[in-house]
Design a protein around this motif. Structure first.
Motif, PDB file in Angstrom:
ATOM      1  N   ILE A 186      -5.544   4.259  -5.658  1.00  0.00           N
ATOM      2  CA  ILE A 186      -4.981   3.543  -4.507  1.00  0.00           C
ATOM      3  C   ILE A 186      -5.865   2.362  -4.121  1.00  0.00           C
ATOM      4  O   ILE A 186      -5.392   1.268  -3.843  1.00  0.00           O
ATOM      5  CB  ILE A 186      -4.823   4.485  -3.288  1.00  0.00           C
ATOM      6  CG1 ILE A 186      -3.840   5.606  -3.611  1.00  0.00           C
ATOM      7  CG2 ILE A 186      -4.378   3.719  -2.058  1.00  0.00           C
ATOM      8  CD1 ILE A 186      -3.720   6.645  -2.526  1.00  0.00           C
ATOM      9  N   THR A 187      -7.171   2.616  -4.134  1.00  0.00           N
ATOM     10  CA  THR A 187      -8.079   1.554  -3.702  1.00  0.00           C
ATOM     11  C   THR A 187      -8.545   0.686  -4.853  1.00  0.00           C
ATOM     12  O   THR A 187      -9.399  -0.176  -4.673  1.00  0.00           O
ATOM     13  CB  THR A 187      -9.320   2.151  -3.024  1.00  0.00           C
ATOM     14  OG1 THR A 187      -9.958   2.996  -3.987  1.00  0.00           O
ATOM     15  CG2 THR A 187      -8.966   2.929  -1.804  1.00  0.00           C
ATOM     16  N   ASN A 188      -8.007   0.943  -6.057  1.00  0.00           N
ATOM     17  CA  ASN A 188      -8.415   0.128  -7.199  1.00  0.00           C
ATOM     18  C   ASN A 188      -7.885  -1.293  -7.011  1.00  0.00           C
ATOM     19  O   ASN A 188      -6.681  -1.507  -6.862  1.00  0.00           O
ATOM     20  CB  ASN A 188      -7.856   0.741  -8.481  1.00  0.00           C
ATOM     21  CG  ASN A 188      -8.481   0.153  -9.715  1.00  0.00           C
ATOM     22  OD1 ASN A 188      -8.586  -1.062  -9.836  1.00  0.00           O
ATOM     23  ND2 ASN A 188      -8.900   1.003 -10.615  1.00  0.00           N
ATOM     24  N   CYS A 189      -8.803  -2.238  -7.024  1.00  0.00           N
ATOM     25  CA  CYS A 189      -8.426  -3.610  -6.691  1.00  0.00           C
ATOM     26  C   CYS A 189      -7.443  -4.209  -7.688  1.00  0.00           C
ATOM     27  O   CYS A 189      -6.745  -5.161  -7.362  1.00  0.00           O
ATOM     28  CB  CYS A 189      -9.651  -4.496  -6.630  1.00  0.00           C
ATOM     29  SG  CYS A 189     -10.957  -3.759  -5.708  1.00  0.00           S
ATOM     30  N   MET A 235       0.831  -1.210   0.000  1.00  0.00           N
ATOM     31  CA  MET A 235       0.000   0.000   0.000  1.00  0.00           C
ATOM     32  C   MET A 235       0.860   1.252   0.000  1.00  0.00           C
ATOM     33  O   MET A 235       0.522   2.242  -0.646  1.00  0.00           O
ATOM     34  CB  MET A 235      -0.924   0.025   1.233  1.00  0.00           C
ATOM     35  CG  MET A 235      -2.106  -0.895   1.175  1.00  0.00           C
ATOM     36  SD  MET A 235      -2.976  -0.895  -0.378  1.00  0.00           S
ATOM     37  CE  MET A 235      -3.794   0.673  -0.333  1.00  0.00           C
ATOM     38  N   LEU A 249      -8.194   7.796  -6.003  1.00  0.00           N
ATOM     39  CA  LEU A 249      -8.825   6.520  -5.676  1.00  0.00           C
ATOM     40  C   LEU A 249      -8.215   5.333  -6.404  1.00  0.00           C
ATOM     41  O   LEU A 249      -8.627   4.202  -6.181  1.00  0.00           O
ATOM     42  CB  LEU A 249     -10.326   6.587  -5.969  1.00  0.00           C
ATOM     43  CG  LEU A 249     -11.142   7.309  -4.903  1.00  0.00           C
ATOM     44  CD1 LEU A 249     -12.597   7.379  -5.306  1.00  0.00           C
ATOM     45  CD2 LEU A 249     -11.028   6.612  -3.564  1.00  0.00           C
ATOM     46  N   SER A 279       0.412   3.853  -2.900  1.00  0.00           N
ATOM     47  CA  SER A 279      -0.108   5.204  -2.660  1.00  0.00           C
ATOM     48  C   SER A 279       0.920   6.267  -3.001  1.00  0.00           C
ATOM     49  O   SER A 279       0.560   7.334  -3.501  1.00  0.00           O
ATOM     50  CB  SER A 279      -0.628   5.366  -1.233  1.00  0.00           C
ATOM     51  OG  SER A 279       0.219   4.740  -0.332  1.00  0.00           O
TER      52      SER A 279
END
Lengths: 231, 258
Positions: free
Chosen positions: A106-109, A73, A104, A77
């Motif tokens: 960052i949160t993309n799977c 992460m 976002l 990020s």
């Protein structure tokens, strides 16, 4: 050689992150109402997923397994912040349109998924290719969505008029429905349908089987209490 | 070669701290490198809106050229006078937060439904041969979904509209958002704001303005399906051109100019 091209192109149609793995749908709904921001988003995601795969793979041998998600992460990020900053500096207009969706990533799977599934087990070079391939797979779907939505929603492609609008003296009444996020769901559904009609092996085994409507299934009626019993 | 025990506490600490330091250093360096370009972009974006609201982009050829003929100044809205404050650090959002730099509007005065009005405003004046050619004023008012922020450009007679441009709004695409349509914006040029008696009469009407109508110069065609947005535009013009808005400043400018 064929191994490399397999790694690069497998995620485009065979194992598309959106169409097969159902990852990264959120941004596919949000940023595709116009084609140009869509293209920028594709570039941003492809850069992020390729580089994050590369760096995560580089330090995979010293990454402690119990903090590996945090390590991933941190790298992801950092890269996303860099992409966001670069976008604000070199394409300010688009960064305003994309607003929060660049952050976002960052949160993309897809990014996290590739890091965990591929980069942790493979050397940096191949990991980079895998990331790039997945970025392409994501981009293909987004570009299809962006083109269709902009064309039918505003009658243009990349701001170039294809259907002359009624407002400007033409014949096309723009369909505002295409500018709303839900239409992406429908389009993604249609793309998945088309893709699975072509590549039959993508069809999943149904989790539950529908049972036939046969008389044997009906449970036997409970035995009626005998009326002939002694009283 | 001894094998590195990557799950030892020492290694966890080392990798954790090392990675964080490295990442934050890289981000900081790049962010600092790019900051000046980013700030420049924000300024340029604003200037583009200001210049295009007055239709000056084509006149001067480029935004930079136009800006070199435009003076930025801070004015006191109540007194209508130019005040000696540097316009560079002025930010509307900041003014509306700071105690004493804004006033609350009572319901009957709040025509444009903005609730708070700043004490100082940042205006732009384009000079041509040392005379005021265009006055560009920041205006805002409630549309349908949110506040419309824009610039109204007025010609040197302080009555004729040179252009209207919104730089931020939340209106419905295809309906209210048609306030961004170049064809509609072009309708504003040449319209008059004040009637002979000083009454603000410029408004957006329902339907199309008739060519031979008496109020032809005071009316702009409405956007179909966007009545509330159009009312918002009418209201914000009524408010900002009135005595609570820029009227005092405009009157002062007229006196100096004559």
């Amino acid at each position: 050689m064929s191994n490399y091209s397999e790694i690069l192109f497998r995620p485009v149609f065979k194992e598309n992150p959106i169409a097969l793995q159902m990852l990264g749908i959120c941004s596919a709904l949000a940023v595709t109402s116009k084609l140009y921001p869509t293209l920028i988003m594709c570039v941003a995601l492809t850069v992020t997923v390729s580089l994050s795969n590369f760096f995560i793979s580089m330090i995979r041998n010293i990454t402690p397994s119990n903090i590996r998600i945090i390590v991933q992460m941190t790298i992801i990020s950092s890269l996303v912040i860099l992409v966001d900053q670069a976008l604000k500096a070199y394409d300010y207009e688009t960064s305003k349109t994309l607003s929060v969706f660049v952050g976002l990533i960052i949160t993309n799977c897809i990014v996290m998924g590739r890091a965990e599934a591929f980069a942790m087990q493979n050397p940096p070079g191949v990991s980079f290719l895998d990331g790039f391939g997945n970025g392409l797979g994501y981009s293909v779907i987004l570009i299809i969505l962006g083109t269709i939505r902009e064309l039918f929603g505003t009658g243009t492609i990349l701001e170039y008029e294809i259907f002359p609008l009624v407002q400007n003296g033409g014949w096309y009444v723009p369909n505002n429905f295409f500018l709303l996020p839900p239409v992406s769901f429908i389009l993604i559904g249609l793309i998945i349908w088309a893709l699975r009609a072509w590549q039959k092996d993508q069809i999943e085994e149904p989790e539950f089987k529908m049972s036939e409507n046969s008389p044997e299934i009906i449970p036997n009626p409970p035995p009626t209490p005998s009326s002939k019993g002694s009283t | 070669m001894p094998k590195l025990n990557k799950d030892s506490t020492l290694n966890i600490t080392f990798v954790g701290i090392g990675l964080c330091l490295l990442c934050s250093a890289i981000i900081s360096i790049i962010a600092i490198q790019l900051r000046s370009i980013q700030e420049n972009n924000v300024v340029l974006d604003m200037q583009k809106k200001i210049v295009s609201s007055a239709g000056l982009t084509t006149v001067y050829g480029s935004v930079e050229n136009a800006m070199s003929n435009i003076k930025t100044m801070i004015i006191d809205l109540d007194k209508g006078e130019i005040v000696d404050i540097s316009p560079d650090s002025y930010e509307l959002a900041k003014e509306l937060r700071e105690e004493g730099k804004y006033k609350f509007l009572s319901a009957e005065n709040d025509i444009a439904s903005i609730k708070k009005r700043e004490k100082f405003s940042k205006v732009y004046i384009e000079y041509k041969d040392d005379k005021i050619n265009t006055l560009i004023l920041p205006v805002r008012g409630y549309g349908l979904w949110g506040i419309l922020y824009g610039y109204l450009a007025i010609e040197g007679d302080f009555n004729t509209v040179a252009g209207l441009e919104f730089y931020e709004h939340k209106e419905t695409p295809g309906l209210g958002a048609e306030i961004d349509n170049p064809k509609w914006k072009a309708l504003w040029k040449g319209k008059k704001i004040y009637q002979e008696d000083g009454q603000v009469s410029l408004k957006v009407i329902k339907g199309s303005v008739l060519e031979n109508s008496d109020d032809f110069v005071y009316e702009v065609d409405g956007l179909s399906g966007a009545t509330l947005t159009c009312n918002g535009v009418t209201n914000l013009i009524a408010y900002w051109m009135g005595s609570d808005g820029f009227l005092n400043f405009i009157n002062n400018l007229k006196e100096i100019d004559v």
